[in-house]
Design a protein around this motif. Structure first.
Motif, short mmCIF file in Angstrom:
data_model
loop_
_atom_site.label_atom_id
_atom_site.label_comp_id
_atom_site.label_asym_id
_atom_site.label_seq_id
_atom_site.Cartn_x
_atom_site.Cartn_y
_atom_site.Cartn_z
N ARG A 61 -4.77 1.87 -0.33
CA ARG A 61 -4.93 0.63 0.46
C ARG A 61 -4.24 -0.52 -0.27
NH1 ARG A 61 -9.58 0.78 4.16
NH2 ARG A 61 -9.75 -1.48 3.87
N PHE A 62 -3.74 -1.46 0.51
CA PHE A 62 -2.95 -2.55 -0.05
C PHE A 62 -3.75 -3.39 -1.05
CE2 PHE A 62 -0.20 -6.38 0.18
CZ PHE A 62 1.03 -5.77 -0.03
N ASP A 63 -5.09 -3.45 -0.86
CA ASP A 63 -5.93 -4.24 -1.76
C ASP A 63 -6.42 -3.44 -2.96
OD1 ASP A 63 -7.82 -2.57 -0.64
OD2 ASP A 63 -8.97 -4.17 0.34
N GLY A 64 -6.02 -2.16 -3.07
CA GLY A 64 -6.38 -1.35 -4.23
C GLY A 64 -7.65 -0.54 -4.07
N SER A 65 -8.25 -0.55 -2.88
CA SER A 65 -9.52 0.15 -2.70
C SER A 65 -9.34 1.55 -2.08
CB SER A 65 -10.45 -0.67 -1.78
OG SER A 65 -9.86 -0.84 -0.49
N GLY A 66 -8.11 2.01 -2.02
CA GLY A 66 -7.86 3.31 -1.40
C GLY A 66 -7.92 4.45 -2.41
N TYR A 67 -7.43 5.58 -1.99
CA TYR A 67 -7.42 6.77 -2.84
C TYR A 67 -6.09 7.49 -2.67
CZ TYR A 67 -8.59 9.29 1.52
OH TYR A 67 -8.59 9.81 2.80
N GLN A 69 -3.96 -5.48 12.73
CA GLN A 69 -3.83 -6.89 12.33
C GLN A 69 -5.00 -7.31 11.44
OE1 GLN A 69 -1.15 -9.14 13.22
NE2 GLN A 69 -2.17 -10.03 11.44
N LYS A 70 -6.19 -6.84 11.77
CA LYS A 70 -7.36 -7.18 10.95
C LYS A 70 -7.25 -6.59 9.55
CE LYS A 70 -12.41 -6.93 10.96
NZ LYS A 70 -13.62 -6.46 11.70
N GLY A 71 -6.65 -5.39 9.46
CA GLY A 71 -6.52 -4.74 8.16
C GLY A 71 -5.26 -5.13 7.40
N SER A 72 -4.43 -6.01 7.98
CA SER A 72 -3.20 -6.45 7.33
C SER A 72 -3.51 -7.20 6.04
CB SER A 72 -2.40 -7.35 8.28
OG SER A 72 -1.22 -7.81 7.66
N GLY A 73 -2.97 -6.75 4.94
CA GLY A 73 -3.21 -7.37 3.64
C GLY A 73 -4.36 -6.75 2.89
N SER A 74 -5.22 -6.01 3.59
CA SER A 74 -6.32 -5.32 2.91
C SER A 74 -6.04 -3.81 2.90
CB SER A 74 -7.66 -5.63 3.58
OG SER A 74 -7.61 -5.29 4.96
N GLN A 75 -5.99 -3.22 4.08
CA GLN A 75 -5.69 -1.78 4.12
C GLN A 75 -4.19 -1.52 4.17
OE1 GLN A 75 -7.88 0.45 7.01
NE2 GLN A 75 -6.79 2.37 6.61
N TRP A 76 -3.44 -2.38 4.91
CA TRP A 76 -2.02 -2.09 5.12
C TRP A 76 -1.12 -3.22 4.64
CZ3 TRP A 76 -5.37 -1.17 9.51
CH2 TRP A 76 -5.67 0.19 9.71
N ASP A 77 0.12 -2.88 4.36
CA ASP A 77 1.14 -3.85 3.94
C ASP A 77 1.46 -4.78 5.10
OD1 ASP A 77 3.56 -5.15 3.35
OD2 ASP A 77 4.28 -3.49 2.13
N PRO A 78 1.27 -6.11 4.95
CA PRO A 78 1.51 -7.04 6.06
C PRO A 78 2.94 -6.98 6.60
CG PRO A 78 0.36 -8.13 4.26
CD PRO A 78 0.79 -6.79 3.74
N GLU A 79 3.93 -6.83 5.73
CA GLU A 79 5.31 -6.80 6.19
C GLU A 79 5.59 -5.56 7.04
OE1 GLU A 79 8.04 -7.29 2.99
OE2 GLU A 79 7.26 -9.25 2.40
N LYS A 112 -2.39 -0.59 -5.86
CA LYS A 112 -2.49 -1.86 -5.14
C LYS A 112 -1.10 -2.42 -4.86
CE LYS A 112 -4.57 -6.47 -5.60
NZ LYS A 112 -5.40 -7.35 -6.47
N GLY A 113 -0.94 -3.00 -3.67
CA GLY A 113 0.27 -3.75 -3.32
C GLY A 113 1.55 -2.97 -3.57
N GLY A 114 2.45 -3.63 -4.31
CA GLY A 114 3.76 -3.05 -4.58
C GLY A 114 3.75 -1.83 -5.47
N ASP A 115 2.60 -1.52 -6.09
CA ASP A 115 2.51 -0.31 -6.89
C ASP A 115 2.47 0.95 -6.02
OD1 ASP A 115 2.50 -1.76 -9.24
OD2 ASP A 115 0.31 -1.87 -9.34
N ILE A 116 2.11 0.76 -4.76
CA ILE A 116 2.10 1.88 -3.82
C ILE A 116 3.54 2.12 -3.37
CG2 ILE A 116 1.17 2.77 -1.65
CD1 ILE A 116 -1.02 0.58 -1.87
N PRO A 117 4.04 3.35 -3.43
CA PRO A 117 5.41 3.61 -2.96
C PRO A 117 5.62 3.05 -1.55
CG PRO A 117 4.52 5.55 -4.02
CD PRO A 117 3.38 4.57 -3.92
N PHE A 118 6.73 2.36 -1.35
CA PHE A 118 6.96 1.69 -0.06
C PHE A 118 6.91 2.66 1.11
CE2 PHE A 118 9.88 0.32 3.32
CZ PHE A 118 9.23 -0.84 3.71
N LEU A 119 7.52 3.82 0.96
CA LEU A 119 7.53 4.77 2.06
C LEU A 119 6.13 5.30 2.36
CD1 LEU A 119 10.86 6.73 1.37
CD2 LEU A 119 10.47 4.73 2.82
N ALA A 120 5.26 5.35 1.35
CA ALA A 120 3.87 5.73 1.58
C ALA A 120 3.16 4.64 2.38
CB ALA A 120 3.16 5.97 0.25
#
Length: 491
Positions: A413-419, A464-474, A424-432
């Motif tokens: 997840r974009f906020d680092g709470s995923g598995y 849209q609700k999960g943008s920035g938390s679960q998913w990459d906004p861009e 978190k954020g840019g540390d997640i491979p972009f294609l993932a």
């Protein structure tokens, strides 16, 4: 230069001088052959190869200048030293301009003759070494250029481009067959033609196509000289120059069937020689290996694709609600990657990752995978093992190495709470991150054991609700733009 040592021909109409010179040069060559004039010398050239010719300038019948012209046609790699008197020195200079390596003024001392011959042989040895290096360089260039081409059309184009660069032909023809059962027919049906001789004269093209069929069937290289070519071209070309030489060799076509490549040169250039034929044979052999390598890669990819889809189908057999889900995620991911202007390699990666992203669910118990309600706290860790299971399975296939990070991290997840690693954020491979968005959208707009399919608008609202938390906004915004642009839904 001959492996056993240089072979020299002496040409003079004075028998006594021939005998003296032959004796003087016997220690410098493995063999010394004599001829009485240019005509006899030319006949000898037709029968065997020589490293060096030492010829008198003036002789009855054909003289030294005539011999140089004959040698350039029959054996262009043979060096010539001209013997001349003071009265014909201008002609001797003209001989050098035509290709002689040196001239020696009469009368001369035996030491002067030996010195001139030694100099010519040393220069020839150096040139031979340079030619070998040059040929090796050309082969490396060919290897490098063709290895970078992945599809058949590009391989053919690169091969012919390298032939044009190395052999400076006035025409090239590559004849090959497709769908062959391996037997060589009389003609090769498919062809690539370069140069006006092949394009503008159907009779010439037919003649060479028949020749290519013969080359392909016999696998034997061929040097075609002016008399035969004039016979082939005489009735087909009216006006203009007729090619003076051509070289043709067998080459395996793109599908492995026998074919041939032919290069021809007009009388405005130096005729092709047996050394040119040898080099083209090496070019063709290497091209055949490149075509075979490309076919092997295609076969391997086909096998890998079959394995991959077998795994996916095995997962979908366990979970009927996700049947078709992976294919749709793959299609959406490729469309989004294309919309974002990613490279073809990246588009191919996300297309494959989309198909494979849930393959690890084959290791999740059916009771958890198909549970209609929310998972219990003790069941969540088991479900969340599926990215790691997928990575373990796919790591056994070397060609899928670059897909692993996408599949393994598509639930971060974009906020680092995923598995599985809490990136978190840019540390997640972009294609993932890209696959995560289209995976979420497809899951929301499909029937699942735990919910009915939502509308596209409802799915957009959740994204849209999960943008920035679960998913990459861009990535979210790019996906919305794509949806708005062509109404993409569950195509």
């Amino acid at each position: 230069m001959n492996k056993a040592g240089p072979c020299i021909m002496l040409v003079d109409d004075e028998p006594d001088l021939l005998e003296v010179c032959a004796e003087a040069l016997s220690g410098l060559a493995s063999r010394v052959v004599t001829a009485r004039d240019g005509l006899e010398a030319a006949a000898l050239l037709e029968q065997e190869s020589f490293d060096l010719i030492v010829s008198d300038m003036r002789m009855p019948g054909a003289g030294g200048m005539d011999l140089i012209k004959s040698a350039s046609r029959i054996a262009p790699g043979t060096d010539v030293i001209v013997l001349t008197g003071y009265g014909t020195i201008d002609n001797a200079v003209e001989c050098v301009r035509l290709g002689a390596v040196n001239y020696l003024l009469k009368p001369f001392r035996v030491e002067d003759l030996r010195a001139a011959v030694l100099k010519a042989l040393k220069e020839r040895s150096l040139r031979t070494q340079q030619d070998a290096v040059s040929d090796l360089s050309r082969m490396l260039d060919l290897s490098s250029a063709m290895s970078s081409r992945k599809d058949t059309r590009a391989l053919i184009k690169e091969f012919l481009s390298q032939v044009r660069s190395a052999f400076a032909p006035d025409g090239i023809a590559f004849f090959y067959k497709e769908g062959s059962n391996g037997s060589a027919a009389a003609k090769c049906g498919n062809h690539v033609l370069i140069g006006p001789y092949f394009r503008e004269y159907p009779g010439v093209r037919t003649w060479f196509e028949s020749l290519a069929g013969s080359l392909a069937a016999r696998g034997r290289p061929m040097l075609l000289e002016e008399p035969l070519l004039r016979e082939a071209f005489g009735q087909n070309v009216k006006g203009g120059s007729i090619p003076v030489s051509a070289i043709g060799v067998c080459v395996s076509g793109p599908d492995g069937s026998p074919g041939a490549v032919v290069a021809l040169r007009s009388d405005s250039g130096q005729p092709y020689s047996f050394s040119d034929l040898q080099l083209l044979t090496l070019f063709a052999a290497h091209a055949s290996l490149c075509f075979e390598s490309q076919r092997a890669c295609t076969r391997l990819k086909t096998v890998n694709d079959e394995i991959v889809f077998s795994l996916v189908h095995a997962v979908e057999a366990k979970d009927t609600y996700t049947r078709g889900h992976s294919e749709r995620v793959s299609r959406y991911a490729a469309k989004l990657a294309t919309h974002l202007g990613l490279t073809q390699a990246e588009i191919d990666l996300v297309r494959t990752a989309g198909v494979l992203h849930d393959v690890g669910k084959i290791g999740v118990p059916d009771s958890i995978l198909n549970k209609p309600g929310a998972l219990e706290p003790e069941e969540l860790p088991i479900m969340r093992q599926h990215p790691a299971i997928a990575r373990t399975i796919l790591s056994k296939v070397e060609s899928l190495t670059r897909v692993l990070p996408i599949v393994y991290h598509h639930h971060e997840r974009f906020d680092g709470s995923g598995y599985p690693e809490g990136l978190k954020g840019g540390d997640i491979p972009f294609l993932a991150r890209l696959v995560s968005v289209v995976d979420g959208f497809e899951a929301m707009t499909s029937d699942r054991a735990y919910h009915n399919a939502r509308s596209v608008d409802a799915a957009r609202a959740i994204l849209q609700k999960g943008s920035g938390s679960q998913w990459d906004p861009e990535v979210i915004q790019a996906w919305f733009t794509l949806l708005d642009g062509n109404g993409l839904a569950r195509a």
